[in-house]
Design a protein around this motif. Sequence first.
Motif, PDB file in Angstrom:
ATOM      1  N   MET A  68      43.735  79.634  56.248  1.00 29.89           N
ATOM      2  CA  MET A  68      44.134  80.544  57.273  1.00 29.89           C
ATOM      3  C   MET A  68      43.752  79.912  58.613  1.00 29.89           C
ATOM      4  SD  MET A  68      42.790  84.445  57.778  1.00 29.89           S
ATOM      5  CE  MET A  68      43.642  84.943  56.311  1.00 29.89           C
ATOM      6  N   HIS A  69      44.684  79.901  59.542  1.00 27.13           N
ATOM      7  CA  HIS A  69      44.398  79.315  60.848  1.00 27.13           C
ATOM      8  C   HIS A  69      43.516  80.261  61.654  1.00 27.13           C
ATOM      9  CE1 HIS A  69      44.858  77.373  64.717  1.00 27.13           C
ATOM     10  NE2 HIS A  69      45.371  76.337  64.066  1.00 27.13           N
ATOM     11  N   GLU A  70      42.606  79.685  62.420  1.00 33.00           N
ATOM     12  CA  GLU A  70      41.691  80.468  63.251  1.00 33.00           C
ATOM     13  C   GLU A  70      42.445  81.430  64.167  1.00 33.00           C
ATOM     14  OE1 GLU A  70      38.123  79.781  66.548  1.00 33.00           O
ATOM     15  OE2 GLU A  70      38.850  78.070  65.385  1.00 33.00           O
ATOM     16  N   ALA A  71      43.615  81.036  64.618  1.00 31.16           N
ATOM     17  CA  ALA A  71      44.404  81.894  65.516  1.00 31.16           C
ATOM     18  C   ALA A  71      44.749  83.230  64.864  1.00 31.16           C
ATOM     19  CB  ALA A  71      45.684  81.172  65.934  1.00 31.16           C
ATOM     20  N   VAL A  72      44.964  83.238  63.558  1.00 31.45           N
ATOM     21  CA  VAL A  72      45.287  84.481  62.845  1.00 31.45           C
ATOM     22  C   VAL A  72      44.125  85.456  62.953  1.00 31.45           C
ATOM     23  CG1 VAL A  72      45.760  85.443  60.557  1.00 31.45           C
ATOM     24  CG2 VAL A  72      46.854  83.315  61.262  1.00 31.45           C
ATOM     25  N   LEU A  73      42.919  84.937  62.910  1.00 29.08           N
ATOM     26  CA  LEU A  73      41.731  85.790  62.973  1.00 29.08           C
ATOM     27  C   LEU A  73      41.402  86.227  64.394  1.00 29.08           C
ATOM     28  CD1 LEU A  73      39.604  83.629  60.543  1.00 29.08           C
ATOM     29  CD2 LEU A  73      40.574  85.882  60.036  1.00 29.08           C
ATOM     30  N   ARG A  74      41.768  85.422  65.361  1.00 29.65           N
ATOM     31  CA  ARG A  74      41.409  85.720  66.752  1.00 29.65           C
ATOM     32  C   ARG A  74      42.462  86.549  67.486  1.00 29.65           C
ATOM     33  NH1 ARG A  74      36.732  83.793  68.278  1.00 29.65           N
ATOM     34  NH2 ARG A  74      35.882  81.915  67.329  1.00 29.65           N
ATOM     35  N   THR A  75      43.708  86.498  67.058  1.00 29.45           N
ATOM     36  CA  THR A  75      44.766  87.231  67.743  1.00 29.45           C
ATOM     37  C   THR A  75      44.638  88.719  67.441  1.00 29.45           C
ATOM     38  OG1 THR A  75      46.233  85.317  67.594  1.00 29.45           O
ATOM     39  CG2 THR A  75      47.264  87.459  68.041  1.00 29.45           C
ATOM     40  N   ALA A  76      44.323  89.478  68.467  1.00 28.02           N
ATOM     41  CA  ALA A  76      44.094  90.916  68.284  1.00 28.02           C
ATOM     42  C   ALA A  76      45.409  91.647  68.016  1.00 28.02           C
ATOM     43  CB  ALA A  76      43.414  91.491  69.511  1.00 28.02           C
ATOM     44  N   VAL A  77      45.446  92.315  66.886  1.00 22.29           N
ATOM     45  CA  VAL A  77      46.606  93.123  66.503  1.00 22.29           C
ATOM     46  C   VAL A  77      46.082  94.493  66.083  1.00 22.29           C
ATOM     47  CG1 VAL A  77      48.555  93.354  64.909  1.00 22.29           C
ATOM     48  CG2 VAL A  77      47.869  91.086  65.717  1.00 22.29           C
ATOM     49  N   GLY A  78      46.481  95.536  66.793  1.00 23.02           N
ATOM     50  CA  GLY A  78      46.061  96.878  66.425  1.00 23.02           C
ATOM     51  C   GLY A  78      44.732  97.319  66.989  1.00 23.02           C
ATOM     52  N   GLY A  79      44.115  96.508  67.817  1.00 22.65           N
ATOM     53  CA  GLY A  79      42.854  96.883  68.431  1.00 22.65           C
ATOM     54  C   GLY A  79      41.646  96.364  67.670  1.00 22.65           C
ATOM     55  N   ALA A  80      40.492  96.508  68.307  1.00 22.19           N
ATOM     56  CA  ALA A  80      39.258  95.954  67.764  1.00 22.19           C
ATOM     57  C   ALA A  80      38.891  96.546  66.408  1.00 22.19           C
ATOM     58  CB  ALA A  80      38.120  96.159  68.758  1.00 22.19           C
ATOM     59  N   ALA A  81      39.015  97.851  66.259  1.00 22.37           N
ATOM     60  CA  ALA A  81      38.634  98.489  64.992  1.00 22.37           C
ATOM     61  C   ALA A  81      39.496  97.992  63.838  1.00 22.37           C
ATOM     62  CB  ALA A  81      38.728 100.004  65.113  1.00 22.37           C
ATOM     63  N   VAL A  82      40.768  97.807  64.084  1.00 20.94           N
ATOM     64  CA  VAL A  82      41.674  97.299  63.050  1.00 20.94           C
ATOM     65  C   VAL A  82      41.297  95.867  62.685  1.00 20.94           C
ATOM     66  CG1 VAL A  82      44.069  96.646  62.544  1.00 20.94           C
ATOM     67  CG2 VAL A  82      43.577  98.831  63.657  1.00 20.94           C
ATOM     68  N   MET A  83      41.038  95.041  63.690  1.00 26.40           N
ATOM     69  CA  MET A  83      40.667  93.645  63.423  1.00 26.40           C
ATOM     70  C   MET A  83      39.363  93.565  62.630  1.00 26.40           C
ATOM     71  SD  MET A  83      43.123  91.806  64.492  1.00 26.40           S
ATOM     72  CE  MET A  83      42.365  90.211  64.238  1.00 26.40           C
ATOM     73  N   VAL A  84      38.377  94.354  63.015  1.00 30.55           N
ATOM     74  CA  VAL A  84      37.105  94.346  62.294  1.00 30.55           C
ATOM     75  C   VAL A  84      37.326  94.782  60.847  1.00 30.55           C
ATOM     76  CG1 VAL A  84      34.848  95.479  62.126  1.00 30.55           C
ATOM     77  CG2 VAL A  84      35.646  94.618  64.339  1.00 30.55           C
ATOM     78  N   GLY A  85      38.133  95.820  60.641  1.00 28.81           N
ATOM     79  CA  GLY A  85      38.420  96.288  59.287  1.00 28.81           C
ATOM     80  C   GLY A  85      39.144  95.246  58.453  1.00 28.81           C
ATOM     81  N   GLN A  86      40.112  94.579  59.039  1.00 26.36           N
ATOM     82  CA  GLN A  86      40.870  93.561  58.320  1.00 26.36           C
ATOM     83  C   GLN A  86      39.999  92.356  57.979  1.00 26.36           C
ATOM     84  OE1 GLN A  86      44.247  93.678  57.251  1.00 26.36           O
ATOM     85  NE2 GLN A  86      43.859  95.827  57.714  1.00 26.36           N
ATOM     86  N   ILE A  87      39.186  91.930  58.920  1.00 31.83           N
ATOM     87  CA  ILE A  87      38.317  90.781  58.681  1.00 31.83           C
ATOM     88  C   ILE A  87      37.252  91.135  57.647  1.00 31.83           C
ATOM     89  CG2 ILE A  87      36.629  89.229  59.740  1.00 31.83           C
ATOM     90  CD1 ILE A  87      38.419  89.300  62.280  1.00 31.83           C
ATOM     91  N   ASP A  88      36.727  92.362  57.712  1.00 32.80           N
ATOM     92  CA  ASP A  88      35.763  92.798  56.705  1.00 32.80           C
ATOM     93  C   ASP A  88      36.403  92.768  55.317  1.00 32.80           C
ATOM     94  OD1 ASP A  88      33.154  94.007  55.963  1.00 32.80           O
ATOM     95  OD2 ASP A  88      34.440  95.692  55.372  1.00 32.80           O
ATOM     96  N   HIS A  89      37.643  93.189  55.232  1.00 34.37           N
ATOM     97  CA  HIS A  89      38.362  93.149  53.947  1.00 34.37           C
ATOM     98  C   HIS A  89      38.487  91.709  53.435  1.00 34.37           C
ATOM     99  CE1 HIS A  89      41.050  94.391  50.767  1.00 34.37           C
ATOM    100  NE2 HIS A  89      41.957  93.528  51.195  1.00 34.37           N
ATOM    101  N   LEU A  90      38.771  90.766  54.316  1.00 39.95           N
ATOM    102  CA  LEU A  90      38.834  89.357  53.915  1.00 39.95           C
ATOM    103  C   LEU A  90      37.492  88.894  53.346  1.00 39.95           C
ATOM    104  CD1 LEU A  90      40.839  87.682  56.822  1.00 39.95           C
ATOM    105  CD2 LEU A  90      41.614  88.081  54.476  1.00 39.95           C
TER     106      LEU A  90
END
Length: 113
Positions: free
Chosen positions: A1-23
Motif C-alpha cells: 500500500m502506498h503511503e499516499a493512500v494512508l495520508r490522503t484524508a477521505v471522510g475526515g479524521a475520525a474516518v481515517m483513524v477508524g480505517q487505519i485501525d481496521h488495517l
Amino acid sequence: MHEAVLRTAVGGAAVMVGQIDHLMVLMQSPHVTLQVLPYKAGAAPSHLPFTLLALDGKPHAVYAETPTHGGQVDETPSVVASAVNMFDRLRMAACSEEESLVLIRKIMEDHAK
C-alpha cells in the motif's frame, strides 16, 4: 500500500483513524501481509494496480483494471513474469511488516491530531 493512500484524508479524521485501525487489526492475521511503500522509496515500479492470480502457489495470470479497458485477465507467460518482477520490486522497496506497522501507527496519530 502506498503511503499516499494512508495520508490522503477521505471522510475526515475520525474516518481515517477508524480505517487505519481496521488495517492494523487485519495485520494481526497470519493470512495478511501489509507493507507500506513509503514516499522515500521514490517512484513505484508500477503505476497501475494489478492482482497476481495463482494456482498451487505459482502465479499463472494477471488481472488488471484500466480506466479505458475495464478489467482484463492475461495469462501470457511474459506478462505474468513481468508482473511477478514488478511485485517483487514493490516488496523490496516497501517497508518491512514491522516498519510498516510503525509507520501506519504514526500516520494514524497524525490524523488523530
